[in-house]
Enzyme design. Structure first.
Site, PDB file in Angstrom:
ATOM      1  N   CYS A 107       0.823  -1.212   0.000  1.00  0.00           N
ATOM      2  CA  CYS A 107       0.000   0.000   0.000  1.00  0.00           C
ATOM      3  C   CYS A 107       0.861   1.268   0.000  1.00  0.00           C
ATOM      4  O   CYS A 107       1.482   1.577  -1.010  1.00  0.00           O
ATOM      5  CB  CYS A 107      -0.981  -0.036   1.165  1.00  0.00           C
ATOM      6  SG  CYS A 107      -2.450   0.992   0.887  1.00  0.00           S
ATOM      7  N   HIS A 143      -3.948  -5.320   0.054  1.00  0.00           N
ATOM      8  CA  HIS A 143      -3.585  -5.879   1.359  1.00  0.00           C
ATOM      9  C   HIS A 143      -3.699  -7.405   1.377  1.00  0.00           C
ATOM     10  O   HIS A 143      -4.772  -7.955   1.612  1.00  0.00           O
ATOM     11  CB  HIS A 143      -4.474  -5.284   2.450  1.00  0.00           C
ATOM     12  CG  HIS A 143      -4.156  -3.866   2.760  1.00  0.00           C
ATOM     13  ND1 HIS A 143      -3.281  -3.498   3.759  1.00  0.00           N
ATOM     14  CD2 HIS A 143      -4.569  -2.713   2.180  1.00  0.00           C
ATOM     15  CE1 HIS A 143      -3.180  -2.181   3.787  1.00  0.00           C
ATOM     16  NE2 HIS A 143      -3.948  -1.687   2.831  1.00  0.00           N
ATOM     17  N   GLU A 195      -2.753  -9.309   3.637  1.00  0.00           N
ATOM     18  CA  GLU A 195      -2.996  -9.763   5.016  1.00  0.00           C
ATOM     19  C   GLU A 195      -4.457  -9.630   5.404  1.00  0.00           C
ATOM     20  O   GLU A 195      -4.804  -9.775   6.584  1.00  0.00           O
ATOM     21  CB  GLU A 195      -2.123  -8.969   5.986  1.00  0.00           C
ATOM     22  CG  GLU A 195      -2.651  -7.598   6.399  1.00  0.00           C
ATOM     23  CD  GLU A 195      -2.676  -6.559   5.302  1.00  0.00           C
ATOM     24  OE1 GLU A 195      -3.330  -5.511   5.462  1.00  0.00           O
ATOM     25  OE2 GLU A 195      -2.028  -6.773   4.260  1.00  0.00           O
TER      26      GLU A 195
END
Length: 375
Positions: free
Chosen positions: A258, A344, A346
Site C-alpha cells: 500500500c 492488502h 494480510e
C-alpha cells in the site's frame, strides 16, 4: 429504540452539500476529516483501527453496523484511527457469542463521534461522482456558517504527511529472537495482521519508526526489509523514500504494501497521484499479469502509482492491474529482489487470494541468504 431523543446531525461537505442524520446515542459532537467510503460487508472494527484511515470520516456502505459487536483481538492497532463514523443503521445490541462489548461501548472507550440514519447510498453516490473531499459531521446543526468556516481551515489530504501521527516512536520486536529470518519493518502505519503474517512464517521482526535511518536498520543485520501501509500522501515521506533507496541498493529483499508500495515507486523516480475517490473494500478484482489469474483483494488507498511511468521505467515490471479501472496494483524490480502491491494480502476479514505474496517474500529471502541470483 434504546435512545428516544437522539440529536439531529449533519454532514457538511467542502463544496457546501449537506446530508442529514442523527447522533449515535445521545452524544453531541463534531468531527472533521476527508470523507471516504468502504464497501466491506464485515470488518468494521478492523477498518476503524487501521492506521491507513487516520484523519478520515468513514462512510460504511453496509446497511447495518455494530450487529456483531466488537472483540478485543480484532484490531489493527492500539486505538481507533478514523476521525468519525457515518452509517445507515447503527446496532446498539449485538448477537455474536465471542464478542466482548457492543460497538457503542467500543466507540465510547475511544471517544469517537458517530452519526447514523444517513442516506449512505446517496452520500456514496455523491462521493463517487464528485470525489473524496473534506467534510465535517456535527450535532451543531444551527451553526452552519461556523462549521463552514472551520471546515475551510482543514488541510487537504493531498500533500499531507500523516505517517508521523501513527508510527511507533521507538523500535520494538515481534516474534522469537533467534529465528532463522530477520526482517526490519519500516512502520509508516503498519497493521497488526501484517506482523502476524510475517511472524507465523517464522520471522523475527524489528519494527522501526517512520523516520528511521537506514544505517540504524542495517545495524540490526536483517535478512530483508518491509515497508508498511499507512495514511496520507506518500510524496512528503522524504525519510522513508531515502531509506527505501538504500534498502534497494543493499541487495537484500524488499517488500512493500500500500503506502509502502508507493514509497518504493517514488524511490525509483516513479510518481504518485491522488485518486478521485480511491479504492476501499474487500472485493476488488486484480489481474496477476505473471500468472494470468484473477484475484479478489482487500484495498484501502486514496493515492496510486502512475502506471505509465512504471511501465516505461527500465528497471520496473508491472505485475498486477486493478480490473475495475486499470490502475497499477503491483510491480517488481527486474534487477533486484524488490516487489510491492497496492492492496492488502494480510486481509482480515477479507479474501485470502493474495496470501502467496508473503510466501513469495520468504522464498526470496531464503534464496538471497543462500546466495542465489535474483530472478
Amino acid at each position: 429504540m434504546k435512545y428516544q431523543s437522539r440529536k439531529k446531525a449533519i454532514i457538511l461537505l467542502a463544496d457546501g452539500t449537506v446530508f442529514h442524520g442523527k447522533s449515535v446515542g445521545d452524544k453531541e459532537g463534531t468531527a472533521f476529516g476527508e470523507v471516504c467510503f468502504n464497501t466491506g460487508m464485515t470488518g468494521y472494527q478492523e477498518i476503524f483501527t487501521d492506521p491507513s484511515y487516520f484523519g478520515q470520516l468513514m462512510v460504511t456502505t453496509n446497511a447495518h453496523i455494530g450487529n456483531y459487536g466488537t472483540q478485543a483481538q480484532e484490531v489493527e492497532s492500539d486505538s481507533v484511527k478514523i476521525a468519525g463514523l457515518i452509517c445507515k443503521n447503527f446496532s446498539y445490541d449485538y448477537s455474536r457469542a465471542i464478542a466482548d462489548k457492543s460497538l457503542e461501548a467500543f466507540l465510547e472507550d475511544h471517544a469517537l463521534f458517530a452519526i447514523s440514519d444517513v442516506d449512505t447510498r446517496a452520500l456514496v453516490s455523491y462521493i463517487r461522482d464528485h470525489g473524496a473531499m473534506n467534510a465535517v459531521i456535527s450535532t451543531d446543526v444551527e451553526n452552519l456558517e461556523d462549521l463552514k468556516r472551520r471546515l475551510a481551515q482543514v488541510p487537504s489530504m493531498e500533500g499531507l504527511e500523516l505517517a508521523s501521527k501513527v508510527s511507533v516512536q521507538n523500535p520494538y520486536s515481534v516474534g522469537e529472537e533467534g529465528a532463522a529470518i530477520k526482517i526490519a519493518a519500516l512502520d509508516i502505519g503498519i497493521k497488526k495482521n501484517i506482523l502476524r503474517n510475517l511472524e507465523k512464517r517464522g520471522a523475527h521482526i524489528k519494527v522501526f519508526p517512520y523516520n528511521a535511518h537506514f544505517k540504524d536498520m542495517e545495524a540490526w543485520n536483517p535478512d530483508a526489509y518491509f515497508i508498511s501501509n499507512g495514511p496520507g500522501d506518500p510524496e512528503p515521506l522524504f525519510d522513508a523514500i531515502n531509506a527505501a533507496k538504500e534498502m534497494i541498493a543493499s541487495g537484500k529483499p524488499v517488500f512493500g504494501i500500500c503506502l509502502g508500495h508507493q514509497v518504493i515507486a517514488l524511490a525509483n523516480g516513479v510518481g504518485t497521484y491522488k485518486m478521485h475517490h480511491g479504492h476501499r473494500g474487500i472485493n476488488h478484482p486484480v489481474l496477476n499479469l505473471l500468472t494470468g489469474k484473477g484475484e479478489i483483494t482487500s484495498q484501502n488507498h486514496g493515492f496510486a502509482v502512475k502506471r505509465e511511468e512504471a511501465e516505461s521505467h527500465p528497471d520496473l515490471e508491472v505485475t498486477h492491474i486493478h480490473l475495475n479501472d486499470g490502475t497499477l496494483a503491483g510491480m517488481k524490480m527486474k534487477n533486484r529482489d524488490v516487489f510491492s502491491v497496492q492492496y492488502h494480502p494480510e486481509a482480515s476479514p477479507g479474501p485470502h487470494d493474495a496470501d502467496y505474496l508473503f510466501d513469495d517474500f520468504f522464498k526470496m529471502i531464503e534464496k538471497n541468504k543462500a546466495g542465489a541470483v535474483p530472478v
